[in-house]
Design an enzyme around this catalytic site. Structure first.
Site, PDB file in Angstrom:
ATOM      1  N   LYS A  63       0.892  -1.299  -0.061  1.00  0.00           N
ATOM      2  CA  LYS A  63      -0.066   0.125  -0.126  1.00  0.00           C
ATOM      3  C   LYS A  63       0.932   1.234   0.142  1.00  0.00           C
ATOM      4  O   LYS A  63       0.431   2.308  -0.566  1.00  0.00           O
ATOM      5  CB  LYS A  63      -0.952   0.102   1.296  1.00  0.00           C
ATOM      6  CG  LYS A  63      -2.020  -0.994   0.997  1.00  0.00           C
ATOM      7  CD  LYS A  63      -2.963  -0.791   2.478  1.00  0.00           C
ATOM      8  CE  LYS A  63      -3.909  -1.847   2.655  1.00  0.00           C
ATOM      9  NZ  LYS A  63      -4.718  -1.425   3.699  1.00  0.00           N
ATOM     10  N   ASP A 109      -9.891   2.737   2.969  1.00  0.00           N
ATOM     11  CA  ASP A 109     -10.111   2.321   4.223  1.00  0.00           C
ATOM     12  C   ASP A 109     -10.822   3.305   5.301  1.00  0.00           C
ATOM     13  O   ASP A 109     -11.870   2.785   5.805  1.00  0.00           O
ATOM     14  CB  ASP A 109      -8.796   2.184   4.778  1.00  0.00           C
ATOM     15  CG  ASP A 109      -8.015   0.735   4.285  1.00  0.00           C
ATOM     16  OD1 ASP A 109      -8.846  -0.040   3.624  1.00  0.00           O
ATOM     17  OD2 ASP A 109      -6.925   0.706   4.119  1.00  0.00           O
TER      18      ASP A 109
END
Ligand code: ATR
Length: 270
Positions: free
Chosen positions: A65, A99
């Site tokens: 990420k 997220d």
């Protein structure tokens, strides 16, 4: 037929293929989503390769990420968070982080508008970072506590650029929690196999609290059991997983997927 995928290492246990394929099937869209094991050294080739192969989009998971930031064109929030979990190919190679939005959407489903709420975040790792940025940006007043206080302070300093935030010690948890509307565990505490662990117990909570645990394995963590004992509202980690996926799906397709179908697909496999 378009292909989608999640890249990570390890990635074989990812629930994302089941979740997204269930959504595609329910909508009658002819697409497939698969998991691909990719090392950080190969991430650039993998992303450019997927683009060349006309993939519909990608998700990224551990340990890719952060590295992706230098490969894609990140949206402002992904750049601030410092991590990309969703890649879209419609306009070049764009990177997003869903997220935090996932956490906000899981709260909205319980009827909670985050604006003006006092949110206590446990943890200062990658997940905490995404959630803290998003909720502070959306008008929450965020308090971050972490085992390593220096990490909480560093995160609070970064998040203060977008909203109201402070780092705090956790010497007096009852007072901090009494003053909070929402408590979010974004640490790995309570995750299988250490299922009896929790940072907060029922005697520290109150019945007006909403307790959100990002751990989804087990679904009913010790923290959530303690919250129920205290009469608090609870949200489990499956909802965070499902909504971060739903937001990615929306970025790729422009369609809000059937969240209940995705939730069922995930719970069936846990
Ligand atoms: P992620 O990216 O999944 O958030 P991470 O960056 O490794 O993972 O962060 C894990 C978080 O869980 C951290 O906040 C960590 O606290 P430290 O910063 O002090 O390491 C927290 N954490 C993990 N195990 C913990 C434990 N046993 N007690 C308290 N906090 C813990």
């Amino acid at each position: 037929m378009k292909l989608y995928g999640v890249l990570g290492d390890p990635v074989s246990h990812s629930l994302s293929p089941a979740m997204h394929n269930a959504a595609f099937a329910a909508l009658g869209i002819d697409c497939e989503y698969h998991a691909f094991r990719v090392s950080p050294e190969n991430l650039r080739d993998a992303i450019y390769g997927a683009c060349a192969l006309s993939f519909g989009g990608l998700n990224l998971t551990i340990p890719l990420k952060e590295k992706a930031l230098d490969i894609v064109t990140p949206a402002d929030l992904a750049r601030q968070i410092g991590a990309v979990n969703t890649v879209d190919f419609k306009n070049g190679i764009a990177g997003y982080n869903t997220d935090g939005i996932g956490a906000r959407m899981a709260l909205s489903r319980k009827g909670i508008d985050i604006n003006g709420k006092k949110v206590l975040i446990l943890g200062a790792g990658g997940a905490a970072r995404a959630i803290a940025f998003q909720l502070a940006k959306d008008g929450a007043s965020v308090t971050i506590v972490n085992r390593t206080i220096g990490r909480a302070e560093a995160l609070a300093k970064d998040v203060s650029k977008v909203g109201r935030v402070q780092a705090s010690s956790f010497d007096d948890p009852v007072t901090i929690i009494r003053d909070s509307d929402i408590l979010i565990n974004s640490t790995s505490v309570g995750m299988s196999p250490d299922v009896s662990e929790t940072i907060v117990t029922s005697d520290m909570m109150h019945s007006n609290l909403t307790v959100f645990d990002i751990v989804y394995n087990p679904q009913n963590t010790r923290l959530l059991q303690e919250a129920k004992k205290a009469g608090a509202e609870t949200i489990d980690g499956v909802m965070m997983l499902v909504y971060q996926g739903a937001e990615a799906f929306k970025i790729w397709t422009g369609i809000m997927p059937p969240v209940d179908v995705m939730e069922k697909a995930v719970r069936k496999r846990l």
